[in-house]
Design a protein around this motif. Structure first.
Motif, PDB file in Angstrom:
ATOM      1  N   ALA A 111       0.830  -1.209   0.000  1.00 42.45           N
ATOM      2  CA  ALA A 111       0.000   0.000   0.000  1.00 42.45           C
ATOM      3  C   ALA A 111       0.863   1.256   0.000  1.00 42.45           C
ATOM      4  CB  ALA A 111      -0.930  -0.009   1.206  1.00 42.45           C
ATOM      5  N   ARG A 112       1.934   1.254   0.779  1.00 40.16           N
ATOM      6  CA  ARG A 112       2.810   2.428   0.831  1.00 40.16           C
ATOM      7  C   ARG A 112       3.523   2.645  -0.500  1.00 40.16           C
ATOM      8  NH1 ARG A 112       3.459   0.503   6.157  1.00 40.16           N
ATOM      9  NH2 ARG A 112       5.359  -0.671   5.644  1.00 40.16           N
ATOM     10  N   LEU A 113       3.928   1.563  -1.146  1.00 45.03           N
ATOM     11  CA  LEU A 113       4.615   1.705  -2.425  1.00 45.03           C
ATOM     12  C   LEU A 113       3.657   2.151  -3.528  1.00 45.03           C
ATOM     13  CD1 LEU A 113       7.048  -1.351  -2.371  1.00 45.03           C
ATOM     14  CD2 LEU A 113       7.586   1.051  -1.979  1.00 45.03           C
ATOM     15  N   VAL A 114       2.434   1.640  -3.508  1.00 43.56           N
ATOM     16  CA  VAL A 114       1.439   2.117  -4.478  1.00 43.56           C
ATOM     17  C   VAL A 114       1.225   3.616  -4.299  1.00 43.56           C
ATOM     18  CG1 VAL A 114      -1.024   2.050  -5.065  1.00 43.56           C
ATOM     19  CG2 VAL A 114       0.272  -0.080  -4.864  1.00 43.56           C
ATOM     20  N   ASP A 115       1.050   4.049  -3.061  1.00 44.14           N
ATOM     21  CA  ASP A 115       0.835   5.468  -2.792  1.00 44.14           C
ATOM     22  C   ASP A 115       2.029   6.309  -3.249  1.00 44.14           C
ATOM     23  OD1 ASP A 115      -1.676   5.120  -1.757  1.00 44.14           O
ATOM     24  OD2 ASP A 115      -1.032   5.138   0.344  1.00 44.14           O
ATOM     25  N   HIS A 116       3.238   5.815  -2.968  1.00 46.45           N
ATOM     26  CA  HIS A 116       4.418   6.601  -3.326  1.00 46.45           C
ATOM     27  C   HIS A 116       4.585   6.648  -4.840  1.00 46.45           C
ATOM     28  CE1 HIS A 116       8.000   8.790  -2.460  1.00 46.45           C
ATOM     29  NE2 HIS A 116       8.812   7.892  -3.024  1.00 46.45           N
ATOM     30  N   ALA A 117       4.312   5.542  -5.513  1.00 42.48           N
ATOM     31  CA  ALA A 117       4.380   5.558  -6.977  1.00 42.48           C
ATOM     32  C   ALA A 117       3.437   6.611  -7.546  1.00 42.48           C
ATOM     33  CB  ALA A 117       4.037   4.176  -7.533  1.00 42.48           C
ATOM     34  N   LEU A 118       2.226   6.642  -7.036  1.00 41.77           N
ATOM     35  CA  LEU A 118       1.253   7.618  -7.523  1.00 41.77           C
ATOM     36  C   LEU A 118       1.712   9.046  -7.233  1.00 41.77           C
ATOM     37  CD1 LEU A 118      -2.004   5.753  -6.457  1.00 41.77           C
ATOM     38  CD2 LEU A 118      -1.154   6.068  -8.806  1.00 41.77           C
ATOM     39  N   GLU A 119       2.303   9.265  -6.063  1.00 41.34           N
ATOM     40  CA  GLU A 119       2.826  10.592  -5.735  1.00 41.34           C
ATOM     41  C   GLU A 119       3.918  11.023  -6.718  1.00 41.34           C
ATOM     42  OE1 GLU A 119       4.231  10.034  -1.792  1.00 41.34           O
ATOM     43  OE2 GLU A 119       2.225  10.031  -0.881  1.00 41.34           O
ATOM     44  N   LEU A 120       4.687  10.049  -7.206  1.00 45.18           N
ATOM     45  CA  LEU A 120       5.783  10.331  -8.136  1.00 45.18           C
ATOM     46  C   LEU A 120       5.309  10.459  -9.577  1.00 45.18           C
ATOM     47  CD1 LEU A 120       8.426   7.814  -6.724  1.00 45.18           C
ATOM     48  CD2 LEU A 120       8.489  10.307  -6.484  1.00 45.18           C
ATOM     49  N   GLY A 121       4.024  10.216  -9.808  1.00 46.41           N
ATOM     50  CA  GLY A 121       3.508  10.245 -11.159  1.00 46.41           C
ATOM     51  C   GLY A 121       3.740   8.960 -11.923  1.00 46.41           C
ATOM     52  N   LEU A 122       4.042   7.872 -11.212  1.00 49.78           N
ATOM     53  CA  LEU A 122       4.271   6.567 -11.821  1.00 49.78           C
ATOM     54  C   LEU A 122       3.000   5.722 -11.740  1.00 49.78           C
ATOM     55  CD1 LEU A 122       7.715   5.757 -10.166  1.00 49.78           C
ATOM     56  CD2 LEU A 122       7.355   6.410 -12.550  1.00 49.78           C
ATOM     57  N   THR A 123       2.780   4.898 -12.742  1.00 47.55           N
ATOM     58  CA  THR A 123       1.669   3.954 -12.712  1.00 47.55           C
ATOM     59  C   THR A 123       2.104   2.690 -11.976  1.00 47.55           C
ATOM     60  OG1 THR A 123       0.798   4.740 -14.819  1.00 47.55           O
ATOM     61  CG2 THR A 123       0.109   2.550 -14.104  1.00 47.55           C
ATOM     62  N   PRO A 124       1.414   2.301 -10.903  1.00 49.01           N
ATOM     63  CA  PRO A 124       1.717   1.013 -10.266  1.00 49.01           C
ATOM     64  C   PRO A 124       1.211  -0.128 -11.160  1.00 49.01           C
ATOM     65  CG  PRO A 124       0.567   2.509  -8.756  1.00 49.01           C
ATOM     66  CD  PRO A 124       0.410   3.062 -10.138  1.00 49.01           C
ATOM     67  N   PHE A 125       2.098  -0.969 -11.594  1.00 46.20           N
ATOM     68  CA  PHE A 125       1.776  -2.138 -12.407  1.00 46.20           C
ATOM     69  C   PHE A 125       1.855  -3.323 -11.450  1.00 46.20           C
ATOM     70  CE2 PHE A 125       2.590  -5.560 -15.389  1.00 46.20           C
ATOM     71  CZ  PHE A 125       1.961  -5.194 -16.576  1.00 46.20           C
ATOM     72  N   VAL A 126       0.706  -3.694 -10.890  1.00 46.39           N
ATOM     73  CA  VAL A 126       0.679  -4.627  -9.758  1.00 46.39           C
ATOM     74  C   VAL A 126       0.404  -6.035 -10.274  1.00 46.39           C
ATOM     75  CG1 VAL A 126      -0.307  -5.121  -7.505  1.00 46.39           C
ATOM     76  CG2 VAL A 126      -0.158  -2.750  -8.296  1.00 46.39           C
TER      77      VAL A 126
END
Length: 237
Positions: A111-126
């Motif tokens: 959850a923290r990595l998904v949130d941080h990816a979104l903050e960075l403008g990255l798409t989480p590819f889960v």
């Protein structure tokens, strides 16, 4: 998100992958340069490119840098990423999306990595491999949720099980994911056509395309397979 939008808008939603070798260590690039592979993918109409930086496949950060220097297409960094710093590094190297593997990440960390990816403008590819993992994807509506047809516990050395994708697609849809992808183990255009016609929004294909003499011809065969009478209902790519 740029990566997701590009994939969903593509008439042929195939994420084409660059990797140096397969899981058994067999070279996949041959005499071709990274620039030549990327150019062939662009000619074939790739909406996005996946770049495998994981050491199992002979990758490294230099490969991502090389691909980023060769194209303006959105890039997925495919590796076992487990920290915020790795996400930041991925962005700095030119990635638009980052792989997050549910099987490797405790729920809170994911959850923290998904949130941080979104903050960075990255798409989480889960990436998921069963229904329980699909249900555990946080903020799935802002992620690409991908079914891995191969088994990471065997270092992806066994053939892919495409029935895993077919079986798990309803569970992925239940997450509210905007973009469902079937990833890995898709060798031929016929299998690719079937998965798209079953309802996947996109496919990730690496070895099958890298071993094809001409990616554009492979994609033409995919289009023909989708248009053939008797194919599952769907919009031809």
């Amino acid at each position: 998100m740029r990566f997701t939008d590009a994939l969903l808008a593509a008439p042929r939603p195939v994420i084409m992958e660059v990797k140096r070798q397969d899981a058994d260590g067999t070279d996949l690039l041959g005499a071709r340069s990274v620039t030549e592979v990327v150019a062939a993918y662009e000619e074939a109409g790739a909406p996005c490119i996946s770049v495998v930086t994981g050491r199992w496949f002979g990758g490294g950060e230099a490969l991502l840098e090389g691909v980023a220097a060769s194209t303006r297409l959105p890039l997925l960094r495919k590796d076992f990423l487990t920290s915020r710093r790795q996400l930041e590094r991925s962005r700095d190297l030119g990635a638009s999306a980052v792989l997050l593997t549910v099987r490797l990440l405790p729920g809170g960390v994911l959850a923290r990595l998904v949130d941080h990816a979104l903050e960075l403008g990255l798409t989480p590819f889960v990436e998921v491999a069963d229904a329980a993992e699909a249900a555990a994807v946080p903020r799935a509506g802002r992620c690409v949720v991908a079914v891995n047809n191969k088994d990471i516990t065997t270092r992806e050395r066994l053939p892919g099980d495409l029935e895993r994708s077919s079986t798990l697609l309803p569970a992925v849809r239940e997450t509210g994911a905007r973009c469902a992808v079937s990833a890995s183990g898709i060798a031929g255009p016929e299998d690719a056509a079937r998965l798209l016609d079953e309802g996947f929004d996109g496919l990730l294909i690496g070895t099958g395309l890298l071993r094809a003499p001409h990616p554009a011809h492979w994609c033409t065969a995919l289009d023909a397979a989708r248009e053939r009478p008797g194919a599952l209902p769907g919009v031809p790519g």
